[in-house]
Design a protein around this motif. Structure first.
Motif, PDB file in Angstrom:
ATOM      1  N   THR A 150      41.067  41.184  52.094  1.00 48.47           N
ATOM      2  CA  THR A 150      41.656  41.618  50.836  1.00 48.47           C
ATOM      3  C   THR A 150      41.040  40.773  49.732  1.00 48.47           C
ATOM      4  O   THR A 150      41.069  39.539  49.790  1.00 48.47           O
ATOM      5  CB  THR A 150      43.181  41.430  50.858  1.00 48.47           C
ATOM      6  OG1 THR A 150      43.725  42.211  51.929  1.00 48.47           O
ATOM      7  CG2 THR A 150      43.796  41.888  49.548  1.00 48.47           C
ATOM      8  N   CYS A 151      40.457  41.432  48.734  1.00 46.46           N
ATOM      9  CA  CYS A 151      39.802  40.716  47.640  1.00 46.46           C
ATOM     10  C   CYS A 151      40.830  39.868  46.896  1.00 46.46           C
ATOM     11  O   CYS A 151      41.841  40.390  46.423  1.00 46.46           O
ATOM     12  CB  CYS A 151      39.131  41.711  46.693  1.00 46.46           C
ATOM     13  SG  CYS A 151      38.374  40.924  45.252  1.00 46.46           S
ATOM     14  N   SER A 152      40.575  38.563  46.793  1.00 48.99           N
ATOM     15  CA  SER A 152      41.525  37.668  46.132  1.00 48.99           C
ATOM     16  C   SER A 152      41.493  37.855  44.618  1.00 48.99           C
ATOM     17  O   SER A 152      42.384  37.379  43.919  1.00 48.99           O
ATOM     18  CB  SER A 152      41.208  36.220  46.488  1.00 48.99           C
ATOM     19  OG  SER A 152      39.852  35.944  46.189  1.00 48.99           O
ATOM     20  N   SER A 153      40.492  38.586  44.130  1.00 48.87           N
ATOM     21  CA  SER A 153      40.365  38.764  42.689  1.00 48.87           C
ATOM     22  C   SER A 153      41.014  40.059  42.202  1.00 48.87           C
ATOM     23  O   SER A 153      41.481  40.131  41.076  1.00 48.87           O
ATOM     24  CB  SER A 153      38.886  38.736  42.295  1.00 48.87           C
ATOM     25  OG  SER A 153      38.715  39.057  40.944  1.00 48.87           O
ATOM     26  N   CYS A 154      41.043  41.107  43.068  1.00 51.22           N
ATOM     27  CA  CYS A 154      41.583  42.383  42.584  1.00 51.22           C
ATOM     28  C   CYS A 154      42.497  43.088  43.587  1.00 51.22           C
ATOM     29  O   CYS A 154      43.157  44.054  43.238  1.00 51.22           O
ATOM     30  CB  CYS A 154      40.450  43.322  42.177  1.00 51.22           C
ATOM     31  SG  CYS A 154      39.586  44.078  43.562  1.00 51.22           S
ATOM     32  N   PRO A 190      46.442  37.644  39.788  1.00 53.38           N
ATOM     33  CA  PRO A 190      45.040  37.505  39.372  1.00 53.38           C
ATOM     34  C   PRO A 190      44.795  38.093  37.984  1.00 53.38           C
ATOM     35  O   PRO A 190      43.993  37.568  37.212  1.00 53.38           O
ATOM     36  CB  PRO A 190      44.270  38.302  40.435  1.00 53.38           C
ATOM     37  CG  PRO A 190      45.180  38.353  41.606  1.00 53.38           C
ATOM     38  CD  PRO A 190      46.566  38.389  41.055  1.00 53.38           C
ATOM     39  N   LEU A 191      45.527  39.171  37.656  1.00 53.35           N
ATOM     40  CA  LEU A 191      45.369  39.801  36.344  1.00 53.35           C
ATOM     41  C   LEU A 191      45.775  38.829  35.241  1.00 53.35           C
ATOM     42  O   LEU A 191      45.047  38.663  34.245  1.00 53.35           O
ATOM     43  CB  LEU A 191      46.222  41.070  36.280  1.00 53.35           C
ATOM     44  CG  LEU A 191      46.218  41.840  34.956  1.00 53.35           C
ATOM     45  CD1 LEU A 191      44.837  42.413  34.674  1.00 53.35           C
ATOM     46  CD2 LEU A 191      47.253  42.963  34.973  1.00 53.35           C
ATOM     47  N   PHE A 192      46.914  38.151  35.405  1.00 51.20           N
ATOM     48  CA  PHE A 192      47.385  37.248  34.351  1.00 51.20           C
ATOM     49  C   PHE A 192      46.575  35.955  34.300  1.00 51.20           C
ATOM     50  O   PHE A 192      46.416  35.363  33.237  1.00 51.20           O
ATOM     51  CB  PHE A 192      48.891  36.991  34.513  1.00 51.20           C
ATOM     52  CG  PHE A 192      49.702  38.195  34.108  1.00 51.20           C
ATOM     53  CD1 PHE A 192      49.906  38.480  32.767  1.00 51.20           C
ATOM     54  CD2 PHE A 192      50.189  39.075  35.061  1.00 51.20           C
ATOM     55  CE1 PHE A 192      50.621  39.616  32.384  1.00 51.20           C
ATOM     56  CE2 PHE A 192      50.890  40.206  34.689  1.00 51.20           C
ATOM     57  CZ  PHE A 192      51.111  40.485  33.347  1.00 51.20           C
ATOM     58  N   GLU A 193      46.031  35.551  35.445  1.00 54.83           N
ATOM     59  CA  GLU A 193      45.086  34.416  35.432  1.00 54.83           C
ATOM     60  C   GLU A 193      43.894  34.729  34.535  1.00 54.83           C
ATOM     61  O   GLU A 193      43.487  33.913  33.704  1.00 54.83           O
ATOM     62  CB  GLU A 193      44.565  34.148  36.845  1.00 54.83           C
ATOM     63  CG  GLU A 193      45.397  33.148  37.641  1.00 54.83           C
ATOM     64  CD  GLU A 193      44.888  33.066  39.076  1.00 54.83           C
ATOM     65  OE1 GLU A 193      43.656  33.025  39.270  1.00 54.83           O
ATOM     66  OE2 GLU A 193      45.727  33.078  39.998  1.00 54.83           O
ATOM     67  N   LYS A 194      43.352  35.955  34.717  1.00 61.37           N
ATOM     68  CA  LYS A 194      42.196  36.348  33.902  1.00 61.37           C
ATOM     69  C   LYS A 194      42.591  36.458  32.432  1.00 61.37           C
ATOM     70  O   LYS A 194      41.829  36.076  31.546  1.00 61.37           O
ATOM     71  CB  LYS A 194      41.625  37.680  34.405  1.00 61.37           C
ATOM     72  CG  LYS A 194      40.950  37.579  35.774  1.00 61.37           C
ATOM     73  CD  LYS A 194      40.596  38.961  36.315  1.00 61.37           C
ATOM     74  CE  LYS A 194      40.194  38.893  37.774  1.00 61.37           C
ATOM     75  NZ  LYS A 194      40.127  40.237  38.393  1.00 61.37           N
ATOM     76  N   GLY A 222      41.338  34.246  29.051  1.00 59.42           N
ATOM     77  CA  GLY A 222      40.786  34.883  27.857  1.00 59.42           C
ATOM     78  C   GLY A 222      39.551  35.708  28.114  1.00 59.42           C
ATOM     79  O   GLY A 222      38.775  36.001  27.190  1.00 59.42           O
ATOM     80  N   THR A 223      39.335  36.124  29.373  1.00 67.44           N
ATOM     81  CA  THR A 223      38.123  36.891  29.691  1.00 67.44           C
ATOM     82  C   THR A 223      38.362  38.397  29.653  1.00 67.44           C
ATOM     83  O   THR A 223      37.444  39.178  29.886  1.00 67.44           O
ATOM     84  CB  THR A 223      37.602  36.527  31.090  1.00 67.44           C
ATOM     85  OG1 THR A 223      38.638  36.809  32.040  1.00 67.44           O
ATOM     86  CG2 THR A 223      37.223  35.065  31.166  1.00 67.44           C
ATOM     87  N   VAL A 224      39.602  38.804  29.372  1.00 63.14           N
ATOM     88  CA  VAL A 224      39.919  40.237  29.417  1.00 63.14           C
ATOM     89  C   VAL A 224      39.901  40.832  28.010  1.00 63.14           C
ATOM     90  O   VAL A 224      40.502  40.282  27.086  1.00 63.14           O
ATOM     91  CB  VAL A 224      41.304  40.460  30.059  1.00 63.14           C
ATOM     92  CG1 VAL A 224      41.600  41.951  30.150  1.00 63.14           C
ATOM     93  CG2 VAL A 224      41.378  39.812  31.431  1.00 63.14           C
TER      94      VAL A 224
END
Lengths: 198, 198
Positions: free
Chosen positions: B55-59, B125-129, B133-135
């Motif tokens: 499972t992708c830890s990023s998405c 992961p979404l809120f980490e990104k 500030g990369t989103v």
């Protein structure tokens, strides 16, 4: 869509009968979502079944023992043989629990167009038993198709020399619970032709 | 119907989505008829996929590498994140080839009745990104169901503090190639409500 292992799984699932790309992806996702509890048990069950599977040398059934559970059951009537096309047909009759004898699975039907001749049918065990004189009755339970009828007529020719053996065929007619207006003309004709006193 | 290995295989096949006892038997027979060429390759593909799956830890995508092919693709726009409910939704968008950014798979939807709360959704992961500030933009591609709408409103509340981030949702309306007279009232209402100058 993921790595080649996932793509290969989807490709192989898509070859199963009744599957398309959509259902293959659906099943793959279902399995891959829980590899330990869904995918692994099924993979192991497949391997175990694949290692255990045998074709019964006496009737052609698929089982884990040879002769199969049916042929080796002392309570089954070995003198009454029901001839079917496929193992699936045998399983259907067993589920219905309507046959107390044994079986002969032909493994197909005669089809001159498809190049399937008598040598492709598994009938040798049947004639061995006939020649031993242990057969009392044969029931032909073949499909109501052109190939089924061709196969049945060929078999009846082959069985003609065995005078002491009763040969019968399953009845054709209206299926239980079936409405007449949805049946095809052939079934209606057969049902009318085979009418009995009420 | 054969030994317990065969029965176990049929039982496990019958648990697959879209399967009943009948299709399970059909697939089992298909596989068992040719154990070497049909059953063994599928069992091996399952094992390989099961061992390789991550499972992708990023998405949250299912893939054989982590981060997945999409998250680790330098050509994908990491600042554009499409939020979907399931990996199946992600695959559908990838097949369509319509999204050039990355994803966040929630793994479900909010459902107070089923006891599924925000803590059950994979949003970390979404809120980490977002906090990094990369989103730049977030597209909510959730199902047009009560649960999908509940989840979307909850997410929009959570995203409100991130002022610089554009949040959009997929349009609802008449599906491509769809006739109006087979659509439900909700879809018709949404399609009319979101009408545009022709």
């Amino acid at each position: 869509m993921g790595g080649q292992e996932i793509e290969q799984l989807i490709r192989l699932l898509g070859r199963l009968p009744g599957f398309g790309p959509r259902s293959a992806r659906r099943v793959a996702l279902y399995l891959l979502k829980e590899p330990q509890t869904r995918l692994a048990p099924l993979a192991h069950a497949m391997e175990r079944a694949g290692n255990a599977i045998k074709t019964c040398s006496s009737c052609g059934n698929l089982d884990t023992i040879d002769p199969c559970h049916i042929c080796s059951d002392p309570l089954r009537d070995q003198g009454l043989i029901c001839v079917v096309e496929t193992v699936g047909d045998l399983w259907a009759l067993e589920r219905a629990g309507v046959h107390r004898g044994v079986y002969q699975v032909l493994g197909g039907t005669l089809s001159p167009l498809a190049g399937i001749g008598p040598e492709d049918l598994d009938v040798a065990p049947l004639f061995e038993k006939l020649n031993k004189g242990t057969v009392r009755e044969i029931i032909l339970a073949l499909g109501a198709t052109v190939e089924g009828a061709t196969t049945m007529h060929w078999l009846m020719d082959q069985l003609a020399p065995y005078g002491g053996v009763t040969v019968s065929r399953v009845a054709q007619g209206v299926p239980m619970g079936g409405a007449l207006d949805v049946l095809d003309d052939g079934t209606l004709a057969a049902a009318l032709g085979a009418r009995r006193p009420a």
